[in-house]
Design a protein around this motif. Sequence first.
Motif: not given
Length: 309
Positions: A102-111
Amino acid sequence: MNKIKTSAPATVANVCCGFDVLGFAVDAPADEVILTLRNEPGLMVKRIEGDGGRLPLDPKKNTASVAIQSYLNQLKSSQGVEIELIKKLPLGSGMGSSAASAVAALVAINYLMNEPLSRKELIIHAMEAERIACGSAHADNVAPSLLGGFVLIREYHPLDVVNVPSPPELYCTLIHPHLELKTEDSRKVLRGSIALKDAVAQSGNIAALMIGLTQHDYDLIGRSLFDVIAEPVRSVFIPGFNDIRKKVIDAGALGFGISGSGPTVFALSKDEASAERAGNAAVAHFKEVNLPTDVYISKVNSEGAKIIS
Ligand code: HSE
């Protein structure tokens, strides 16, 4: 830019005396996500590698897509997204597997959305993924995986998380016996209430652990690593738990406990050689009961999730 690859590290939640309120990140293993923005709305989990076909591709059930959906809802965005997930964390291990995805996905979308939210503001979206994964929106894996280092959750409503400085030479040994324990099941065995004397003991230890970490007092860290809430009921899932503790402490570790909801166990040590001896002692123990293990030794990871490319 419409495509990015990120990683998010494994975490040790609870850290003995901090049930649901304390966790820290380690260097490895770490899950990876490749995220691509789509021209049409909708979330798609395109492929998952390394899970043996066990994780859901349904975007309403996968922790990476659930976290992204929660994030997009806050932004009132209908951005379409394609997710590729490379699982490096074992499932049901107690190392924060669902959190890392979940965290890897969120950091990706936020970027890719030009970072409208801070790392701390991403935590609540990762917690929604935890809710889907195990029925409880706890933050003690997702917060350290996002922020790095030790993170204390002072309060859940509203969320108040605090970064806790720790000694640079503190090493973690993670020993993962090849057993699987779902967090959901491991939470079901917890008692609904605790005795006053246990609340007193746990409060003393968590407060002292905070002082030990911030003042680099290794002996105090060691004296504080005890859990009277979850460990007494969960340790039965780990064969010979009390024997392993003795062997690991005799090998020179400061303290020992269950990582998150288990079955992975962890030790903290004040140098790499002690961390390796602790790992060897635990591996030898599990070998005696015919359980293969994986061992990961690293310093506390201060960086948290990161962009790979
Ligand atoms: N604090 C959570 C628990 C962590 O112990 O259930 C789960 O990894």
